[in-house]
Design a protein around this motif. Sequence first.
Motif, mmCIF file in Angstrom:
data_model
loop_
_atom_site.group_PDB
_atom_site.id
_atom_site.type_symbol
_atom_site.label_atom_id
_atom_site.label_comp_id
_atom_site.label_asym_id
_atom_site.label_seq_id
_atom_site.Cartn_x
_atom_site.Cartn_y
_atom_site.Cartn_z
ATOM 1 N N GLN A 148 0.801 -1.272 0.076
ATOM 2 C CA GLN A 148 -0.046 0.316 -0.567
ATOM 3 C C GLN A 148 0.607 0.939 0.220
ATOM 4 O O GLN A 148 0.581 2.399 -0.458
ATOM 5 C CB GLN A 148 -1.354 -0.154 0.835
ATOM 6 C CG GLN A 148 -2.093 0.850 0.792
ATOM 7 C CD GLN A 148 -2.598 1.469 1.732
ATOM 8 O OE1 GLN A 148 -3.221 0.073 2.760
ATOM 9 N NE2 GLN A 148 -3.714 2.269 2.376
ATOM 10 N N CYS A 152 1.506 3.149 -3.016
ATOM 11 C CA CYS A 152 0.851 3.561 -3.461
ATOM 12 C C CYS A 152 1.208 5.231 -3.393
ATOM 13 O O CYS A 152 -0.099 5.975 -4.028
ATOM 14 C CB CYS A 152 -0.525 3.106 -3.437
ATOM 15 S SG CYS A 152 -0.969 1.987 -3.906
ATOM 16 N N ASN A 201 -6.549 0.922 0.476
ATOM 17 C CA ASN A 201 -5.675 0.277 -0.669
ATOM 18 C C ASN A 201 -6.610 -0.062 -2.078
ATOM 19 O O ASN A 201 -6.679 -0.988 -2.665
ATOM 20 C CB ASN A 201 -5.009 -1.540 0.092
ATOM 21 C CG ASN A 201 -6.190 -1.790 0.537
ATOM 22 O OD1 ASN A 201 -7.333 -1.138 0.996
ATOM 23 N ND2 ASN A 201 -6.075 -3.574 0.528
#
Length: 127
Positions: free
Chosen positions: A39, A42, A103
Amino acid sequence: MQLKEIGTIHSPYTCQKNTPKQGRESNEILEIEIYPEYQDACLGLEKGQKIVVIYWGDRADRTILQNKKRGVGPITGIFNSRSPHRPNPLAINQCTIIELNDNLIKVTGLDAFDRSPLLDIKSTLKN
């Protein structure tokens, strides 16, 4: 060579007959789930941004070496087509981010089957 699955794609597409020939031919919104351990990768992704999504065509027929482009015309080698059926079924779509939530990334422009393994996401040079 080792590839790591970094997430999964959630899609309404369950078989080839209901899937667009190219992701860009559909405005359907699909959801990319990034596994929690990835995650942090990102960071910086934004709504409206164009990204390249790379996933594994896990249901492709890896024995097909020739076909007809879009089912018409002369037979051609698989490397001269965009068929999902190939020795290494890497699939690549340019997508637009519609929404980000932890996520989960919602995108358009993706033609993946439901539960396809996500391999990578890359930012495009121009957004």
